[in-house]
Design a protein around this motif. Sequence first.
Motif, PDB file in Angstrom:
ATOM      1  N   ILE A 138       1.013  -0.524  -0.085  1.00 57.77           N
ATOM      2  CA  ILE A 138      -0.325  -0.103   0.249  1.00 57.77           C
ATOM      3  C   ILE A 138       1.097   1.279   0.060  1.00 57.77           C
ATOM      4  CG2 ILE A 138      -1.943   1.237   1.376  1.00 57.77           C
ATOM      5  CD1 ILE A 138      -3.022  -1.586   2.328  1.00 57.77           C
ATOM      6  N   ALA A 139       2.008   1.210   0.898  1.00 51.68           N
ATOM      7  CA  ALA A 139       3.032   2.702   0.761  1.00 51.68           C
ATOM      8  C   ALA A 139       3.583   2.450  -0.590  1.00 51.68           C
ATOM      9  CB  ALA A 139       4.093   2.212   1.690  1.00 51.68           C
ATOM     10  N   PHE A 140       3.681   1.653  -1.570  1.00 54.08           N
ATOM     11  CA  PHE A 140       5.015   1.942  -2.441  1.00 54.08           C
ATOM     12  C   PHE A 140       3.514   2.250  -3.602  1.00 54.08           C
ATOM     13  CE2 PHE A 140       5.654  -0.058  -5.862  1.00 54.08           C
ATOM     14  CZ  PHE A 140       7.272  -0.127  -6.386  1.00 54.08           C
ATOM     15  N   ALA A 141       2.776   1.683  -3.969  1.00 55.84           N
ATOM     16  CA  ALA A 141       1.045   2.438  -4.593  1.00 55.84           C
ATOM     17  C   ALA A 141       0.772   3.858  -4.143  1.00 55.84           C
ATOM     18  CB  ALA A 141       0.043   1.456  -4.010  1.00 55.84           C
ATOM     19  N   LEU A 142       0.763   4.482  -2.845  1.00 57.23           N
ATOM     20  CA  LEU A 142       0.915   5.214  -2.698  1.00 57.23           C
ATOM     21  C   LEU A 142       1.717   6.016  -3.224  1.00 57.23           C
ATOM     22  CD1 LEU A 142      -0.884   5.632   0.938  1.00 57.23           C
ATOM     23  CD2 LEU A 142      -1.733   6.395  -0.915  1.00 57.23           C
ATOM     24  N   MET A 143       3.530   5.472  -2.856  1.00 54.15           N
ATOM     25  CA  MET A 143       4.559   6.339  -2.994  1.00 54.15           C
ATOM     26  C   MET A 143       3.948   6.719  -5.298  1.00 54.15           C
ATOM     27  SD  MET A 143       7.368   5.015  -0.759  1.00 54.15           S
ATOM     28  CE  MET A 143       8.756   5.690  -2.080  1.00 54.15           C
ATOM     29  N   ILE A 144       3.985   5.512  -5.702  1.00 57.95           N
ATOM     30  CA  ILE A 144       3.835   5.680  -6.757  1.00 57.95           C
ATOM     31  C   ILE A 144       2.632   6.802  -7.461  1.00 57.95           C
ATOM     32  CG2 ILE A 144       3.584   4.162  -9.416  1.00 57.95           C
ATOM     33  CD1 ILE A 144       6.066   3.829  -7.549  1.00 57.95           C
ATOM     34  N   THR A 145       2.203   7.148  -6.795  1.00 58.59           N
ATOM     35  CA  THR A 145       0.446   7.639  -7.213  1.00 58.59           C
ATOM     36  C   THR A 145       1.348   8.855  -6.656  1.00 58.59           C
ATOM     37  OG1 THR A 145      -0.767   5.873  -6.647  1.00 58.59           O
ATOM     38  CG2 THR A 145      -1.014   8.121  -6.469  1.00 58.59           C
ATOM     39  N   ALA A 146       2.074   9.432  -5.463  1.00 55.11           N
ATOM     40  CA  ALA A 146       2.098  10.718  -5.965  1.00 55.11           C
ATOM     41  C   ALA A 146       3.377  11.447  -6.789  1.00 55.11           C
ATOM     42  CB  ALA A 146       2.898  10.881  -4.226  1.00 55.11           C
ATOM     43  N   ILE A 147       4.474  10.674  -6.610  1.00 58.86           N
ATOM     44  CA  ILE A 147       5.900  10.314  -8.104  1.00 58.86           C
ATOM     45  C   ILE A 147       4.698  10.861  -9.601  1.00 58.86           C
ATOM     46  CG2 ILE A 147       7.508   9.426  -9.618  1.00 58.86           C
ATOM     47  CD1 ILE A 147       8.088   7.536  -6.965  1.00 58.86           C
ATOM     48  N   TYR A 148       2.919  10.501  -9.634  1.00 54.99           N
ATOM     49  CA  TYR A 148       2.997  10.644 -10.751  1.00 54.99           C
ATOM     50  C   TYR A 148       2.340  11.387 -10.806  1.00 54.99           C
ATOM     51  CZ  TYR A 148      -0.424   9.289 -14.379  1.00 54.99           C
ATOM     52  OH  TYR A 148      -1.423   9.505 -15.935  1.00 54.99           O
TER      53      TYR A 148
END
Length: 64
Positions: free
Chosen positions: A19-29
Amino acid sequence: MMENNENFLDSKMIANFLIAFALMITAIYYFNYSDEIEGEVNSVIVNSLKDVNNSLAEQDTARK
Protein backbone atom coordinates in the motif's frame (compact mmCIF):
# COMPACT_ATOMS: atom_id res chain seq x y z
CA MET A 1 0.65 -21.03 17.92
CA MET A 2 3.44 -18.46 17.89
CA GLU A 3 4.38 -19.38 14.33
CA ASN A 4 0.88 -18.57 12.97
CA ASN A 5 0.92 -15.19 14.70
CA GLU A 6 4.33 -14.35 13.19
CA ASN A 7 3.14 -15.33 9.70
CA PHE A 8 0.03 -13.21 10.12
CA LEU A 9 2.09 -10.19 11.12
CA ASP A 10 4.39 -10.77 8.17
CA SER A 11 1.49 -10.83 5.73
CA LYS A 12 0.06 -7.64 7.25
CA MET A 13 3.47 -6.00 7.00
CA ILE A 14 3.83 -7.03 3.35
CA ALA A 15 0.34 -5.66 2.61
CA ASN A 16 1.24 -2.38 4.32
CA PHE A 17 4.45 -2.12 2.29
CA LEU A 18 2.49 -2.72 -0.92
CA ILE A 19 0.00 0.00 0.00
CA ALA A 20 2.80 2.41 0.88
CA PHE A 21 4.56 1.61 -2.40
CA ALA A 22 1.36 2.21 -4.38
CA LEU A 23 0.85 5.56 -2.63
CA MET A 24 4.43 6.58 -3.40
CA ILE A 25 4.03 5.67 -7.07
CA THR A 26 0.75 7.61 -7.20
CA ALA A 27 2.39 10.66 -5.60
CA ILE A 28 5.32 10.53 -8.04
CA TYR A 29 2.92 10.20 -10.98
CA TYR A 30 0.86 13.13 -9.70
CA PHE A 31 3.88 15.40 -9.23
CA ASN A 32 5.23 14.53 -12.69
CA TYR A 33 1.92 15.21 -14.43
CA SER A 34 0.31 17.75 -12.08
CA ASP A 35 0.12 20.48 -14.75
CA GLU A 36 -1.64 18.19 -17.21
CA ILE A 37 -3.97 16.86 -14.50
CA GLU A 38 -4.83 20.41 -13.42
CA GLY A 39 -5.55 21.39 -17.02
CA GLU A 40 -7.82 18.41 -17.54
CA VAL A 41 -9.71 19.04 -14.31
CA ASN A 42 -10.16 22.71 -15.17
CA SER A 43 -11.36 21.79 -18.65
CA VAL A 44 -13.94 19.35 -17.26
CA ILE A 45 -15.20 21.90 -14.72
CA VAL A 46 -15.45 24.72 -17.28
CA ASN A 47 -17.23 22.49 -19.80
CA SER A 48 -19.66 21.33 -17.11
CA LEU A 49 -20.42 24.92 -16.13
CA LYS A 50 -20.99 25.83 -19.79
CA ASP A 51 -23.37 22.87 -20.19
CA VAL A 52 -25.31 23.91 -17.08
CA ASN A 53 -25.46 27.50 -18.32
CA ASN A 54 -26.71 26.38 -21.75
CA SER A 55 -29.28 24.10 -20.15
CA LEU A 56 -30.58 26.90 -17.93
CA ALA A 57 -30.72 29.27 -20.90
CA GLU A 58 -32.70 26.71 -22.93
CA GLN A 59 -35.14 26.22 -20.04
CA ASP A 60 -35.56 29.98 -19.68
CA THR A 61 -36.29 30.49 -23.38
CA ALA A 62 -38.72 27.55 -23.40
CA ARG A 63 -40.78 29.17 -20.63
CA LYS A 64 -41.18 32.49 -22.49
